[in-house]
Design a protein around this motif. Structure first.
Motif, PDB file in Angstrom:
ATOM      1  N   PRO A 134      -2.755  23.387  44.605  1.00  0.00           N
ATOM      2  CA  PRO A 134      -2.408  24.311  43.516  1.00  0.00           C
ATOM      3  C   PRO A 134      -2.780  23.684  42.186  1.00  0.00           C
ATOM      4  O   PRO A 134      -2.680  22.457  42.009  1.00  0.00           O
ATOM      5  N   THR A 135      -3.203  24.519  41.254  1.00  0.00           N
ATOM      6  CA  THR A 135      -3.779  23.982  40.017  1.00  0.00           C
ATOM      7  C   THR A 135      -2.783  23.900  38.869  1.00  0.00           C
ATOM      8  O   THR A 135      -3.103  23.319  37.829  1.00  0.00           O
ATOM      9  N   THR A 136      -1.601  24.491  39.033  1.00  0.00           N
ATOM     10  CA  THR A 136      -0.603  24.487  37.957  1.00  0.00           C
ATOM     11  C   THR A 136       0.753  24.089  38.513  1.00  0.00           C
ATOM     12  O   THR A 136       1.058  24.300  39.695  1.00  0.00           O
ATOM     13  N   LEU A 137       1.594  23.532  37.657  1.00  0.00           N
ATOM     14  CA  LEU A 137       2.955  23.179  38.049  1.00  0.00           C
ATOM     15  C   LEU A 137       3.745  24.429  38.402  1.00  0.00           C
ATOM     16  O   LEU A 137       4.561  24.422  39.335  1.00  0.00           O
ATOM     17  N   GLU A 138       3.509  25.516  37.683  1.00  0.00           N
ATOM     18  CA  GLU A 138       4.208  26.774  37.951  1.00  0.00           C
ATOM     19  C   GLU A 138       3.952  27.248  39.385  1.00  0.00           C
ATOM     20  O   GLU A 138       4.898  27.569  40.124  1.00  0.00           O
ATOM     21  N   ALA A 139       2.701  27.272  39.793  1.00  0.00           N
ATOM     22  CA  ALA A 139       2.365  27.732  41.137  1.00  0.00           C
ATOM     23  C   ALA A 139       2.901  26.771  42.194  1.00  0.00           C
ATOM     24  O   ALA A 139       3.490  27.198  43.195  1.00  0.00           O
ATOM     25  N   ALA A 140       2.708  25.475  41.982  1.00  0.00           N
ATOM     26  CA  ALA A 140       3.167  24.492  42.959  1.00  0.00           C
ATOM     27  C   ALA A 140       4.676  24.553  43.139  1.00  0.00           C
ATOM     28  O   ALA A 140       5.188  24.494  44.269  1.00  0.00           O
ATOM     29  N   GLY A 141       5.399  24.689  42.030  1.00  0.00           N
ATOM     30  CA  GLY A 141       6.849  24.754  42.109  1.00  0.00           C
ATOM     31  C   GLY A 141       7.339  25.970  42.867  1.00  0.00           C
ATOM     32  O   GLY A 141       8.247  25.878  43.711  1.00  0.00           O
ATOM     33  N   ALA A 142       6.732  27.117  42.607  1.00  0.00           N
ATOM     34  CA  ALA A 142       7.141  28.349  43.285  1.00  0.00           C
ATOM     35  C   ALA A 142       6.829  28.283  44.782  1.00  0.00           C
ATOM     36  O   ALA A 142       7.614  28.743  45.618  1.00  0.00           O
ATOM     37  N   LEU A 143       5.695  27.715  45.128  1.00  0.00           N
ATOM     38  CA  LEU A 143       5.334  27.569  46.539  1.00  0.00           C
ATOM     39  C   LEU A 143       6.291  26.623  47.251  1.00  0.00           C
ATOM     40  O   LEU A 143       6.771  26.916  48.361  1.00  0.00           O
ATOM     41  N   HIS A 144       6.563  25.497  46.630  1.00  0.00           N
ATOM     42  CA  HIS A 144       7.472  24.512  47.228  1.00  0.00           C
ATOM     43  C   HIS A 144       8.859  25.112  47.453  1.00  0.00           C
ATOM     44  O   HIS A 144       9.463  24.920  48.520  1.00  0.00           O
ATOM     45  N   GLU A 145       9.351  25.832  46.464  1.00  0.00           N
ATOM     46  CA  GLU A 145      10.678  26.440  46.584  1.00  0.00           C
ATOM     47  C   GLU A 145      10.709  27.502  47.673  1.00  0.00           C
ATOM     48  O   GLU A 145      11.762  27.759  48.271  1.00  0.00           O
ATOM     49  N   ALA A 146       9.557  28.117  47.962  1.00  0.00           N
ATOM     50  CA  ALA A 146       9.483  29.136  49.011  1.00  0.00           C
ATOM     51  C   ALA A 146       9.322  28.532  50.403  1.00  0.00           C
ATOM     52  O   ALA A 146       9.214  29.268  51.386  1.00  0.00           O
ATOM     53  N   GLY A 147       9.285  27.205  50.491  1.00  0.00           N
ATOM     54  CA  GLY A 147       9.165  26.551  51.785  1.00  0.00           C
ATOM     55  C   GLY A 147       7.744  26.301  52.234  1.00  0.00           C
ATOM     56  O   GLY A 147       7.510  25.885  53.370  1.00  0.00           O
ATOM     57  N   VAL A 148       6.778  26.561  51.347  1.00  0.00           N
ATOM     58  CA  VAL A 148       5.377  26.282  51.653  1.00  0.00           C
ATOM     59  C   VAL A 148       5.102  24.824  51.288  1.00  0.00           C
ATOM     60  O   VAL A 148       5.417  24.384  50.183  1.00  0.00           O
ATOM     61  N   ARG A 149       4.539  24.078  52.207  1.00  0.00           N
ATOM     62  CA  ARG A 149       4.257  22.667  51.945  1.00  0.00           C
ATOM     63  C   ARG A 149       3.079  22.540  50.969  1.00  0.00           C
ATOM     64  O   ARG A 149       2.016  23.096  51.219  1.00  0.00           O
ATOM     65  N   VAL A 150       3.283  21.793  49.920  1.00  0.00           N
ATOM     66  CA  VAL A 150       2.267  21.625  48.884  1.00  0.00           C
ATOM     67  C   VAL A 150       1.434  20.385  49.183  1.00  0.00           C
ATOM     68  O   VAL A 150       1.966  19.277  49.313  1.00  0.00           O
ATOM     69  N   MET A 151       0.119  20.579  49.295  1.00  0.00           N
ATOM     70  CA  MET A 151      -0.805  19.481  49.566  1.00  0.00           C
ATOM     71  C   MET A 151      -1.690  19.240  48.344  1.00  0.00           C
ATOM     72  O   MET A 151      -2.254  20.177  47.791  1.00  0.00           O
ATOM     73  N   MET A 152      -1.799  17.967  47.969  1.00  0.00           N
ATOM     74  CA  MET A 152      -2.622  17.592  46.821  1.00  0.00           C
ATOM     75  C   MET A 152      -3.568  16.473  47.200  1.00  0.00           C
ATOM     76  O   MET A 152      -3.406  15.805  48.222  1.00  0.00           O
ATOM     77  N   GLY A 153      -4.554  16.242  46.339  1.00  0.00           N
ATOM     78  CA  GLY A 153      -5.582  15.261  46.628  1.00  0.00           C
ATOM     79  C   GLY A 153      -5.143  13.839  46.343  1.00  0.00           C
ATOM     80  O   GLY A 153      -4.621  13.535  45.261  1.00  0.00           O
ATOM     81  N   ALA A 154      -5.383  12.958  47.309  1.00  0.00           N
ATOM     82  CA  ALA A 154      -5.113  11.541  47.096  1.00  0.00           C
ATOM     83  C   ALA A 154      -6.033  10.939  46.030  1.00  0.00           C
ATOM     84  O   ALA A 154      -5.578  10.104  45.227  1.00  0.00           O
TER      85      ALA A 154
END
Length: 385
Positions: free
Chosen positions: A259-279
């Motif tokens: 996800p490209t924004t904190l807003e999107a990542a936060g909403a996804l995480h709260e919905a139970g979707v696992r957030v994956m980011m680049g190492a």
């Protein structure tokens, strides 16, 4: 413990469990599994690992690095089987014991010859597996570029393969998601395809925008349907807005890639979707395309999984570095982002943590000057590197 010749003991180890570290521990490998774990001196003589870290083998859900081995130079094709073996060796020596090879499921008229080669590479991986040429355990991740005209037909032929464990729904149309700023996409292609003129880019962008309008919605519905029919976990890609989040949740995705924004990542995480980011994002300290930094999501406790993406060695480096970026994240929690959590996200329950009864996918890691070196790798109890 009986004196069983089939038991191999690792001793004098810092063992990273799912929620703790045994500072001076030992573990016993029996057959393909972990038989026993203990603290202090083992009941029998074992292999002394000199205080190195022993942790679960890394689980990688998104790496497109195979492409660099298959097409190492523009218009230079390597033997696909040889490319797979070379790539596999690199993964194993980076500590990756389970990998979802990310294959591009689309074809485009550009200078990038990796497009449209998913079936050929999938077959090469299968051949290498059957011939016993692989060190890591390989599965498939289908990267579906939704607006492309032929993506549904190509995906249909691939989804039925039993090794498919994940499919991602991507849309790199200029002006959307990761590339809302079209100039960033132009910069990307100027660097990747040095021979492209501005007129070439104009034509490509116009074609992609037309494809998105003509095929995007229908292809999206068809791909989601295919994934659900095959019980294949879905990933969204480059979610940027709350509308993207709503679409991802409606599609039933289990993972949100980059996800490209904190807003999107936060909403996804709260919905139970696992957030994956680049190492690589974490190791470098920022996104190469100017989006949200992985470290910022880690600090906000919105990060679940790391992916090496285009640098295999970054997976271990990022996990070991994360506690230095975020004081609230200890080493076991950081290591879960590259082991237990990604394993569970795609249905692997037999690996991803050091626990009696789990598969003996293990790595021995020595760290000096803040750089990790993988000294030994075991997959299903067998030393492979």
């Amino acid at each position: 413990m009986t004196n069983d010749r089939n038991i191999h003991i690792l001793s004098n180890a810092r063992i990273v469990l799912a929620d703790a570290i045994i500072e001076n521990g030992w573990l016993a490998i029996s057959g393909e599994g972990i038989a026993e774990i203990g603290e202090g001196c083992p009941p029998e003589r074992g292999e002394d690992v000199d205080g190195d870290l022993v942790m679960p083998g890394l689980v990688e859900l998104h790496t497109d690095h195979l492409e660099a081995h298959y097409v190492p130079r523009p218009k230079v094709y390597w033997n696909p089987l040889a490319a797979v073996v070379s790539y596999d060796g690199q993964l194993a020596t980076c500590g990756i014991t389970t990998v979802l090879d990310s294959l591009r499921v689309w074809r485009e008229d550009t200078d990038d010859e990796v497009d449209g080669e998913a079936m050929k590479l999938a077959n090469a991986i299968a051949t290498a597996r059957e011939a016993g040429l692989l060190r890591a355990d390989h599965y498939l991740h289908l990267r579906c570029e939704v607006p492309m005209p032929g993506v549904v037909n190509e995906a249909t032929s691939l989804f039925v393969r039993p090794e498919v464990r994940l499919a991602s729904l991507m849309d790199h149309t200029p002006g959307q998601r990761q590339f809302r700023d079209e100039e960033k996409l132009r910069t990307y292609y100027r660097g990747k395809n040095a021979g492209m003129t501005e007129a070439d880019l104009d034509n490509m962008f116009a074609t992609r925008i037309a494809y998105q309008k003509q095929y995007g919605d229908n292809n999206h519905r068809a791909l989601v349907k295919l994934a659900h029919e095959q019980a294949t976990p879905l990933a969204s890609h480059d979610d940027t807005t709350l509308d993207h989040v709503e679409q991802a949740i409606s599609d039933g995705v289990s993972i949100a890639e980059f996800p490209t924004t904190l807003e999107a990542a936060g909403a996804l995480h709260e919905a139970g979707v696992r957030v994956m980011m680049g190492a690589p994002n974490l190791v470098r300290g920022r996104s190469h395309s100017g989006n949200i930094a992985t470290a910022d999501l880690a600090k906000a406790d919105k990060l679940d999984i790391l992916s090496s993406d285009y640098v295999p060695s970054s997976l271990l480096a990022a996990a070991l570095t994360m506690p230095k970026f975020v004081a609230e994240i200890d080493l076991p929690k950081a290591i879960r982002t590259v082991t237990k959590t990604p394993a569970e996200a795609v249905g692997f329950t037999d690996r991803g943590e050091i626990l009696a009864g789990k598969r003996a996918d293990l790595i021995r890691v020595h760290v000096a000057h803040d750089v990790p070196a993988v000294r030994s790798v075991w997959r299903a109890g067998r030393r492979v590197a």
